[in-house]
Every structure is written in C-alpha cells, then in structure tokens.
Design an enzyme around this catalytic site. Sequence first.
Site, mmCIF file in Angstrom:
data_model
loop_
_atom_site.group_PDB
_atom_site.id
_atom_site.type_symbol
_atom_site.label_atom_id
_atom_site.label_comp_id
_atom_site.label_asym_id
_atom_site.label_seq_id
_atom_site.Cartn_x
_atom_site.Cartn_y
_atom_site.Cartn_z
ATOM 1 N N CYS B 32 5.897 -24.862 -1.939
ATOM 2 C CA CYS B 32 5.927 -24.068 -3.227
ATOM 3 C C CYS B 32 4.732 -23.492 -3.291
ATOM 4 O O CYS B 32 3.624 -24.134 -3.681
ATOM 5 C CB CYS B 32 6.595 -24.596 -4.186
ATOM 6 S SG CYS B 32 6.924 -23.632 -5.750
ATOM 7 N N PRO B 33 4.336 -22.138 -3.311
ATOM 8 C CA PRO B 33 5.331 -21.052 -2.755
ATOM 9 C C PRO B 33 5.954 -20.893 -1.641
ATOM 10 O O PRO B 33 6.942 -20.359 -1.656
ATOM 11 C CB PRO B 33 4.337 -19.679 -3.037
ATOM 12 C CG PRO B 33 2.982 -20.203 -2.879
ATOM 13 C CD PRO B 33 2.880 -21.716 -3.364
#
Lengths: 382, 94
Positions: B32-33
Amino acid sequence: MSKVNRVLILGGGPGGTMVANHLARRLRGRIEAGALEVIQLTASPWHTYQPGFLFMAFGEAPLSRFQREQASLLVPGVKLVVDPAEQIDAKGSRVITQNGAIYAYDYLVIATGSYPDPTRVPGMAEGAHGFYTAEDAVRLRDALRRFEGGRIVLTVDVPHKCPVAPLEMVFTLDRYFRSLGRRDGVEVVYTYPIGRLHSLPPVSEWAAAEFERRGIVAETFFNVQRLDPESRKVFSLEGSEYDYDLLISVAPHRGARVISDSGLGDEQGFVATDRYTLQAAGYDNIYVVGDATNLPVSKAGSTAHYEAEVAAENIAAALEGQPPSHRYDGKVFCFIEAGGEEGSYIEFSYTRPPRPARASPMLHQFKLAYNELYWLSARGLL
Amino acid sequence: MAIDKATAGQADSLNGAQVKPDRVVDARGSFCPGPLMELIKTIKAQPVGTVVELWSSDRGSSKDVPEWIKKAGHDLLYVLEEGDHWRIGVRKAR
C-alpha cells in the site's frame, strides 16, 4: 573543549517530533553534559493531528480539538525553533532558514512531509473541495451543510497520504446524509486510480460489500485528467467523465518546497531514501522519515512513527561510534473507520501481507481513544 | 524467464534485454499504495517517450499493470519474471 555534536531535525509533524523526543530521551546524558544539541526547526508553533480533518469536515469537532502547542510535546533537551528550513546544503552539512539563520549539523533528519497540490490538475484548484488541510476541511464542512442534493464525486490522485481516507470519506458521507434523512437525494460516486477500490485486496473486498450495502457507486481505473468547474464535469485520462454537483478531490501530493529548492528531490519533491537504513541516497549523515521519502510505503503517521524509531536509534548509535543498530522493515499500521459504530485495523510490512482485523465496535472506540492517545505517541511514550 | 511480447500499440518486438529504461521504480514489497500506484505516480511526472521499468513482487502486477497501461493508452514493452519479482516495461505514449 571537545566538539558539540548537533542533530538537526526539519519538520514538526509526527516523524520529526518522534525522532526529536526519542533522541533526547536516549541521549539525555550527552545533552545534559553539553556534548549534544538536538534542534527541531518547524514552520508553526502548533502541532496538528491530521486524521482530525475527516472529523472536522463533518462538523464533529473543531480544529482546536486536534492541535497542541509543539513546545508542550517535546521532552527536555530538544530545542524548538519556529523558523523553517529554506535551503539544505547537503554537501556542506548546513541548513539556511527562512529568517536567514545558518545551522551546521552532524546529522540531519528530513521530516518535512507532503502536501496536496491541486494546482497540478487543470480546474482542480477552482472546482474541487478537499479534506487534507484544516482550511479545506472547514470549507467542505460548510459546503456539505448547504448541499441540497445531487451527485457528489470523490476523485483520488497519486501520490497521496493516508490511503484509507478516501474510503473513510465516502462511508462517512453515506452515514452523514442518512443521519440527516437526506440520503435518497444524494448520489455518492467513488473513483480510484487502480483496478480495485483500494490497493490492499482484503480492504478492497470489504469495501465492495459495503458499497453494495450502502448504495455507493464506484468507478476504478479513474485518474483525473482535468475538471471543468463551469460545466461541473470531471474527465479521466482513461476516457470517462462524470457530471457532479460537488467534487471532493484527494489532490496529488508533493514533497516540501525546501526539498525541490535544495535539489534533493525527484520530480515531485520526494527524497530518494534507502528502504532499510532510511538514509538519503548519497548522504550517510542525512536520514529521511515520513511522507518526505520516495519509499513505496503508505504516507501515514504510523509509517513516520516506526521510521522515526529506526532513524533515532541509528543516529544515536553513530554518535556513540557504533554501526547502525536498527533496520526499517516497512511496517505500517492503520485504523480503518467504516463510518459507523465499527472499526478495523490493518498491519503489514515489506514482507508481511496485510490481513484486516475483524471489524468491531471496540476497535472503533479504540480509534476514538487513539485520537487522544496520539499525543503520547508524539511525545515518544507510546 | 517468461517473456510476453507487447501487443498494445507497439509493432516492434521489444524485450527487456534490448530496451534500456530511463527510470526504474522499485516497488518490491509494496502493499500500500502498491506497485501500480507507484507506476502511475512516476509516469505522470515523465515526458512522453520515457521508458519506465516497474519492479514488483506482487503476482497480481503482471495482470493489473498491463491492464492499466492499455486503458491509459501507453505502450507495454515487456513483462519479465525474475524469480521473486516481475519487471514490467512501459513507454509513456501520451
């Protein structure tokens, strides 16, 4: 007289503050003996807990609820100077401030964060609302109070901090209009840059079920190309468009201007950083924590928190003539608010995939409690 | 090593060995991202014609990254499996 070492910390957010406090606690003896100075340069005398902006946007609390005086958060031994860096001379190991002061340093910590820059997208600054700054959150709060119905579109640009906030925003919009008895007159549209609702597949799957249940519309592979504020239309580079009555954008973020001005950043002003040591590429005496890095990890307070501990420990080791003692493993921890009475959290690292905790009312209560506990984190106590 | 020749928008048969990327994006270990977000971030900041190579340890990238490249109208150059990660080459086309 032996040389006084100086650690200079740029930035007054969670990363910079935690590094400063961690170092001052760890090396208290040296500071008291006059052998070490820990100096923090910040842009504001106030410290803001940014997750509060979401609460502010819905009128649940004022800004004062999420701010403390920076001086009140620092342990003895940290010198606070409200005079931000204007130029970093990395080769000469010194920093020039906005007021023209010059600080030489032995070790520099860059914790200058990131900020949303809607001017990067045509029409966004004029046509969109936001909730990533205090001013934007207040402006959005007022717009939502006046909103008489129609379509609200949320757009997300990269990079941006707090990757779960866009989902929290649409869930909270849903709950807000339901609580006012006006949900039937509002269409909530969530758009996202990649092919699912969130980068983390388990979060995406959970969100998809929630969207179904609450009647939230979603479009994936949507990267904003431009807005037309006059006709209230938003266009994606993938070729789709929406009419909107209110547009909330998570604008593309940039690193602090001082980074670009000092030639230390990439095109967006983020510093090339070693993913394990957190040293800036090419400079052993510069550490980077939080949003300022170019690392492929979430830009979030918890990331800054875990990185701050590693950077502080390694600077302390270096000051004692030791090799680096700690390594950042990519750890991130985020609460997820579902816009109701339940909350969840997620934790992961470079090598540990995420598994969301089962949502529960207790986790929601703990998130609310953490909004207060944060101040202990900032002080380096939690 | 598997080589998937690009079909999206490129007539010439390029592969990883012959194309030198202008930029490498190391998104290994990024949940994440995530790798695709890292690619979008980088490609947006580059001039048309730039070749970007993405490194991803996520198996899903070999599918979702080419899917986005096609939708966004860029040129997929290659997808190479390197044991524990993938190297995906893309040329910014617009």
